[in-house]
Design an enzyme around this catalytic site. Sequence first.
Site, PDB file in Angstrom:
ATOM      1  N   GLY A   1     -60.944   5.030 -11.415  1.00 47.54           N
ATOM      2  CA  GLY A   1     -60.412   5.470 -10.116  1.00 47.54           C
ATOM      3  C   GLY A   1     -59.879   6.894 -10.171  1.00 47.54           C
TER       4      GLY A   1
ATOM      5  N   GLY B   1     -62.513  -0.758  -8.554  1.00 46.47           N
ATOM      6  CA  GLY B   1     -62.721  -0.864  -9.997  1.00 46.47           C
ATOM      7  C   GLY B   1     -61.432  -0.564 -10.736  1.00 46.47           C
ATOM      8  CB  SER B   2     -60.841   0.073 -14.264  1.00 43.80           C
ATOM      9  OG  SER B   2     -61.634   1.214 -14.496  1.00 43.80           O
TER      10      SER B   2
ATOM     11  CD  GLU C   1     -58.567  -1.734  -1.806  1.00 41.01           C
ATOM     12  OE1 GLU C   1     -57.577  -2.048  -2.492  1.00 41.01           O
ATOM     13  OE2 GLU C   1     -58.576  -1.816  -0.563  1.00 41.01           O
TER      14      GLU C   1
ATOM     15  CB  CYS D   1     -58.266  -6.748  -7.876  1.00 37.38           C
ATOM     16  SG  CYS D   1     -58.727  -7.329  -6.250  1.00 37.38           S
TER      17      CYS D   1
END
Length: 476
Positions: free
Chosen positions: A232, A227-228, A249, A283
Amino acid sequence: MKTYLNTIDGRLVGSEQTFESINPATGEALGRVPISSKRQVAEAIAAARAAQPAWAARPEAERKALMMQVAEVIKGNANYLAEWVTREQGKPLGGIGPDQVPGSRFELWGCEVWTRVPAGLDLPVEVAFEDDTRRDEVHRKPYGVIGAIAPWNWPLLIAVWQIIPSIRAGNTVVIKPSEYTSIGTLELVRLISEVLPKGVVNTISGPGEVGSWLVSDPGIDKIMFTGSGPTGRKIAEAAAKNLVPATLELGGNDAAIVLPDADPKAMAMGLFWGAFLNMGQTCACAKRLYVHESIFEPTVQALQELAQTMPMGNGLDEGTVMGPIQNKMQYDKVVALVESARQAGATIVCGGEPQGGPGYFYPLTLVTGLKDGDRLVDEEQFGPVLPIIKYRDVEEAIASANRLDAGLGASVWSTDVEQAKRVASRIQAGTVWINQHGMIHPMVPFGGIKGSGYGVEFGIEGLKSVTRPQVISIKK
Ligand code: NAD
């Protein structure tokens, strides 16, 4: 309207509170999704914990065979699940061949492949040292219970990346899909649970708060998060509190560098999909394109020709190549970033005007005349907009690529692979592709550095990352 249910301990479970999942192409409500309560999150973790020892104790061959059955379930339900991905996420159905539009069917094909490949992998015992006096073996053990949190851009594929290696290695899983794309994941887990023992994969659903209960629970042994960056960081804090590892990630702002000897026409299609796969909501899409001044104009022109011929619409209509942006927040971000570029004096080569509803449609947009430091260059747009920046000297382009706190992917485009490799090795990113971008593979480790997170997924490295080493040291 139907309420879709979570799977906890092999049972289908609703919640007192629900929310609507919305189709980003039409604005219509698609179904209701439970908002898991704190108690249900605890129940899901308890179910995973109870199931884990027996799951890990099964012979490897049995677990592998069950995983192949999971792959068959995914294959058998691929059309049903692909339609859910399109309805909830927006990407077109598309196809799976190399010349077909990569959309939901491609995502489901990826789910199957990323299940079969880990199912076939082994982590054999490694002998770290041996002489006349001792033998030291490294065995790989599952962590226990994996808490997984997924985003909305490739909802099922990323869920599979988190679930499958984890259970292959003998862990059990509790996964929370994004609140924007929950139904597809709840249905995927409901279906695969028919061939798995109860409690091996469990779902919970709801907003970020539900995810925060999951990751802060001491019953979780490892966190997998995609995610963002801002989320994170919160996850990393929660992991630190319980002293558990995490694979993060996070977002990227991938640079693509086109060297002077590249062929604009030959690379245009690869660059196009490198930037606009899933409407740029990927991403590892190219999000900043640095092109040498000697071939700047023909490169922009080749991309423009492609961008203006791609049909955009409801992804359920065959022939659609581009869908909507997935949600209002992301749509507003794209609109604001293009506006900021306009105000900075940029040239909008094509696109750049919101299309009006229903649905969050925004045209493919190419922007020139920007420089490092401008918002559209420095911030991850995560949408169908590509800034194309002219450079003179390759040293400049390398410095530009490396100046941000992001390091997921990057690419170098050239007809001279050796030269491209020399440039690639100087770029700070988890993966640098040459003459392609974002071309992940189930056997090749993938992960970011710097603000893009830590840890890798896929292949042997990815499988190792859901296990801990245990040394058995024998005196001779
Ligand atoms: P997000 O961080 O907003 O949400 C991701 C997930 O985290 C959702 O399920 C959300 O409900 C949950 N969440 C939110 N707050 C939480 C909290 N405090 N605790 C626990 N969970 C919480 O990200 P998004 O908008 O869904 O995804 C887009 C971002 O993901 C982009 O930045 C993109 O680059 C990145 N991404 C990275 C990869 C990769 O592999 N590196 C892949 C896909 C997407």
